[in-house]
Design a protein around this motif. Sequence first.
Motif, PDB file in Angstrom:
ATOM      1  N   SER A 267       0.839  -1.289   0.073  1.00 20.34           N
ATOM      2  CA  SER A 267       0.040   0.052   0.035  1.00 20.34           C
ATOM      3  C   SER A 267       0.922   1.254   0.027  1.00 20.34           C
ATOM      4  CB  SER A 267      -0.802  -0.061   1.264  1.00 20.34           C
ATOM      5  OG  SER A 267      -0.078   0.047   2.511  1.00 20.34           O
ATOM      6  N   ARG A 268       2.228   1.124   0.141  1.00 18.64           N
ATOM      7  CA  ARG A 268       2.814   2.356   0.292  1.00 18.64           C
ATOM      8  C   ARG A 268       3.060   2.604  -1.097  1.00 18.64           C
ATOM      9  NH1 ARG A 268       7.863   1.847   1.989  1.00 18.64           N
ATOM     10  NH2 ARG A 268       8.162   4.038   2.268  1.00 18.64           N
ATOM     11  N   VAL A 270       2.374   1.751  -5.374  1.00 19.66           N
ATOM     12  CA  VAL A 270       1.418   1.701  -6.516  1.00 19.66           C
ATOM     13  C   VAL A 270       0.592   0.295  -6.025  1.00 19.66           C
ATOM     14  CG1 VAL A 270       0.669   1.376  -9.076  1.00 19.66           C
ATOM     15  CG2 VAL A 270       2.692   3.013  -8.133  1.00 19.66           C
ATOM     16  N   ARG A 271      -0.949   0.438  -6.255  1.00 17.08           N
ATOM     17  CA  ARG A 271      -1.494  -0.748  -5.540  1.00 17.08           C
ATOM     18  C   ARG A 271      -1.984  -1.166  -6.716  1.00 17.08           C
ATOM     19  NH1 ARG A 271      -2.294   3.403  -2.243  1.00 17.08           N
ATOM     20  NH2 ARG A 271      -4.352   4.123  -3.111  1.00 17.08           N
ATOM     21  N   GLU A 325      -3.815   2.072  -8.852  1.00 15.83           N
ATOM     22  CA  GLU A 325      -3.823   3.386  -7.623  1.00 15.83           C
ATOM     23  C   GLU A 325      -2.457   3.679  -7.363  1.00 15.83           C
ATOM     24  OE1 GLU A 325      -6.560   2.365  -4.588  1.00 15.83           O
ATOM     25  OE2 GLU A 325      -7.357   0.511  -5.484  1.00 15.83           O
ATOM     26  N   ILE A 326      -2.551   5.140  -7.960  1.00 14.79           N
ATOM     27  CA  ILE A 326      -1.100   5.805  -7.541  1.00 14.79           C
ATOM     28  C   ILE A 326      -1.471   7.108  -6.905  1.00 14.79           C
ATOM     29  CG2 ILE A 326       0.781   6.614  -8.674  1.00 14.79           C
ATOM     30  CD1 ILE A 326       0.200   5.355 -11.216  1.00 14.79           C
ATOM     31  N   ASP A 327      -0.939   7.076  -5.658  1.00 17.26           N
ATOM     32  CA  ASP A 327      -1.425   8.160  -4.777  1.00 17.26           C
ATOM     33  C   ASP A 327      -0.685   9.521  -5.313  1.00 17.26           C
ATOM     34  OD1 ASP A 327      -3.434   6.948  -3.278  1.00 17.26           O
ATOM     35  OD2 ASP A 327      -1.990   6.328  -1.908  1.00 17.26           O
ATOM     36  N   ASP A 328       0.666   9.443  -5.189  1.00 17.72           N
ATOM     37  CA  ASP A 328       1.310  10.670  -5.632  1.00 17.72           C
ATOM     38  C   ASP A 328       2.675   9.968  -6.277  1.00 17.72           C
ATOM     39  OD1 ASP A 328       2.938   9.813  -3.613  1.00 17.72           O
ATOM     40  OD2 ASP A 328       1.369  10.992  -2.223  1.00 17.72           O
ATOM     41  N   ALA A 331       4.496   7.690  -4.117  1.00 22.42           N
ATOM     42  CA  ALA A 331       4.145   6.164  -4.397  1.00 22.42           C
ATOM     43  C   ALA A 331       4.807   5.555  -5.435  1.00 22.42           C
ATOM     44  CB  ALA A 331       2.567   6.113  -4.439  1.00 22.42           C
TER      45      ALA A 331
END
Length: 498
Positions: A267-268, A270-271, A325-328, A331
Amino acid sequence: MDAEQIVTTVNGAVRGTPSTRAEGVTVHRGIPYAAAPFGEHRFAAPAPVPFWDGVRDCSGFGPPPPQGKQLIGAAHWDPDTSLDCLVLNVWTAASPGDRAPVLVWIHGGAYIVGSGAEATYEGSHLAAEGTVVVSVNYRLGFEGFGHVPGRPDNRGLLDQVAALRWVRDNITAFGGDPGNVTVAGESAGAGSVVGLMTMPDARGLFRRAIAHSVPGDTITVDTARRVSESVVKAAGVPLEAEALAALAPEEILAATDVVLSGGGTSSRGVRTKAFTCYAPVVGGPELPQEPLAAIARGAATDVDLLVGHNTEEYRLFTELGQSVEIDDEEALAVTAAHLGLGEDAVGVYRSVYPDASLRGLFNEIRGDAMFCEYSVRVAEAQAGAGGRAHFFRFAAQSRTMQGRLGACHAFDLPFAFGNLDSDLAVFLCDGEPDEGLRALSARMVTAWRDFAATGDPGWSAVRPETTVVRVWDVTDSVQEGDDSPLRGLWSKVDFAPR
C-alpha cells in the motif's frame, strides 16, 4: 501426405483438413504428443502417447489445459472439458521429403492461461510461405508450474520438451526438417523459449529461437514451495502429492484465485493486483540456472536468436482492466525502488517522457521491468557470449481507444503470423488495417520465415560492442546502438529468481 490428408506418425495415422485460409495448406489439429496428464500421470513428467489403430480424425482442435478466466487470452475451459490436453497442431504446405524449416509456437498467458488453438496463432500464412508451423498446448498454473513434493517442477516446460521430441520424431512425415527447428513464443511463451535454450533436456531439439516480449520472471524452489503452501491452505489439503492429486483441477484453480486475490503491491507504493503466482522454477534438474545468467555464460551459443519487445508493453494491462492506484509521485518512487531502481528513477523517466501522467510513467517503468530490459539483455548476453542474436522493437501504434494502447503487449503477434483479420488484430487496429499495416505484417512474416530457414531475419546481428535494433513500424528503421538514458537506470538491476 495422401489425397485424404492422412499422415502416419509414430503413434498412428492422423487425418487433417485443407486450410480455408491459404491454398495448398493442410492442417492437422489436436494431435496428442503426450498422454493426458491426469490420473496416474498427475503432476508427473509427460508420459508417452498410447498407440492407436485406424486413422485418428484431427480436423478439430483438442481441448485446452485447465485454466481460469483471470487474464485476456484465456481459453474456454470448464470442468466438463476433456483432460486430454497435451496436443499440438500442424500447418504445412510441404510434402514428405521436402525438408522445410519448422517453427514450433509456444503461446503466452502468464503461465496460467492460453492455448495453441488461438486464432491469432493460426499458421496458414506462414505455412504458405514455406514453413511448417506447429503450435503446442502445455500444462498451466499449478498443474504445470506448482511445486509438488516428490514430483518434477516445471512440468509445463517438460511438456514443451516432449512436444519438441514429437517434432523430431514425426515432422518429416509433414514435410518438415527435424534438423532445422525454430522454437518461438511470446510473453510467457518467450520466457519458456529462453528457458528451453538452457534446459539440459532440450539440448539438440532446436536450432533457432524467437522470443517476443520476454518476461524477466523466474522463481526459486523455496518461493515455489511457499506459493504451493498458500494454494494448499486455500484448498484445505496438505502439501502432499496424493492429497493434491485427489483434487479436481477446478478446485486447484479456485485455490489459485484465492492466492492471487491476496497478492499485489504494498500500500506504500502503487496498488495493483498480481497477474500470476507461477513462473519457471530455477535450481532443480529441469532448469538448473536462471536463463539470462546461463545464456551470458555461453549455455546457448549454438542457438540462433531473434528477440525483442514492444515499445509500450504494459498499456495492454492498465488500459484493459488492471486496477492501478497511484496516490502521488512518492508512491511511484516506492514502486521503482521495489524494482531495484535508484532514488532518481522517476525523475529520469520524467525527463524521457515529460508529458506523461503518473499512470503513464508507471506503464513505462513496469513495461521495462517486466519485458523490455530483460529482452534486450538476453540479446546482449547471447552476443557477448559469442552467440548470434538479432534484436527488434515493435513500435507500430494501436489506433483503438483513441490510441491509448500504443504498441502494447501482444500487438505484434497478428503481424508476425499474418493474421490481421483475427479478432485481436481487428480490435487493436480499430477495424480494418490499412495498407501500411498490411505491408508491415508482410515484412514481419518474411523475417520470421527467413530466420527460421537461415538464421538471418534481414538485418545485422547484435555485436558485443553495439546493440543493433530493428524498429518495426509503418516505416521501419535500423539503429546502431541503444543509448536510452533508461538503460543506465536498469544496468545495476539483476533479474535473479525471486
